[in-house]
Enzyme design. Sequence first.
Site, PDB file in Angstrom:
ATOM      1  N   ASP A   7       0.485  -1.346  -0.041  1.00  5.68           N
ATOM      2  CA  ASP A   7       0.582   0.059  -0.174  1.00  5.68           C
ATOM      3  C   ASP A   7       1.125   1.209  -0.024  1.00  5.68           C
ATOM      4  O   ASP A   7       1.523   1.850   1.049  1.00  5.68           O
ATOM      5  CB  ASP A   7      -0.798  -0.090   1.353  1.00  5.68           C
ATOM      6  CG  ASP A   7      -1.690   1.233   1.340  1.00  5.68           C
ATOM      7  OD1 ASP A   7      -2.365   1.746   0.430  1.00  5.68           O
ATOM      8  OD2 ASP A   7      -2.287   1.012   2.310  1.00  5.68           O
ATOM      9  N   GLU A  67      -1.528  -1.363  -4.962  1.00  4.92           N
ATOM     10  CA  GLU A  67      -2.753  -0.502  -5.006  1.00  4.92           C
ATOM     11  C   GLU A  67      -2.077   0.173  -5.752  1.00  4.92           C
ATOM     12  O   GLU A  67      -1.191   0.823  -5.704  1.00  4.92           O
ATOM     13  CB  GLU A  67      -3.152   0.003  -3.451  1.00  4.92           C
ATOM     14  CG  GLU A  67      -4.519   1.090  -3.511  1.00  4.92           C
ATOM     15  CD  GLU A  67      -5.194   0.955  -2.192  1.00  4.92           C
ATOM     16  OE1 GLU A  67      -6.000   1.225  -2.316  1.00  4.92           O
ATOM     17  OE2 GLU A  67      -4.669   0.243  -1.292  1.00  4.92           O
ATOM     18  N   ASP A 139      -2.509   0.966   7.118  1.00  2.34           N
ATOM     19  CA  ASP A 139      -1.102   0.920   6.010  1.00  2.34           C
ATOM     20  C   ASP A 139      -1.802  -0.702   6.457  1.00  2.34           C
ATOM     21  O   ASP A 139      -0.897  -1.394   4.754  1.00  2.34           O
ATOM     22  CB  ASP A 139       0.108   1.886   6.582  1.00  2.34           C
ATOM     23  CG  ASP A 139      -0.273   3.249   6.125  1.00  2.34           C
ATOM     24  OD1 ASP A 139      -1.109   3.587   5.083  1.00  2.34           O
ATOM     25  OD2 ASP A 139      -0.558   3.362   7.094  1.00  2.34           O
TER      26      ASP A 139
END
Length: 181
Positions: A7, A67, A139
Amino acid sequence: MRILGIDPGLRTTGFGVLERHGHQLVYVASGTIKSDGNADLPSRLKTLYDGVSELVRTYRPDCASIEKVFVNVNPQSTLLLGQARGAVICGLMSGNLPVFEYTALQLKQAVVGYGRANKDQVQDMVVRLLNLEGRPGTDAADALGVAICHAHGGETLAAMAGLAPQLARKGLRVRRGRLVG
């Protein structure tokens, strides 16, 4: 198969490592890479690159999932996130890993079953799916989520998304993981 999920973020980049054995997911590790907010941008990007490169060397994943960037209201924030993401991808490529990209919507759909899920719902499902004793930070949970997304057929979603231009020429498209006309 060992998957490293990422992420990306300039201040905090989450990571999650899991293994897929058939239909079973096994948690390996998770955490964050933090860059010094007082450092100049090139130094912060190098911190991310070095941190991700070290994760690749340490955990030896078979592939990585990351992502995709969303367009923020603030264009400057979007540009900074894009640069952080670039440093992270370069770190992943330092280990010659195949890198798969997923939207937040795909991640949430794969983990929670609902593409508009909030961060708490993602964290809760990550805990359940991986049988974790504690709750990872947001996160790290998102990073584990993007790894779960890849483990749960993300390769198929990515392949279908790559076929979108060819399908469009034939009057077809992919919607919710299905081919529609």
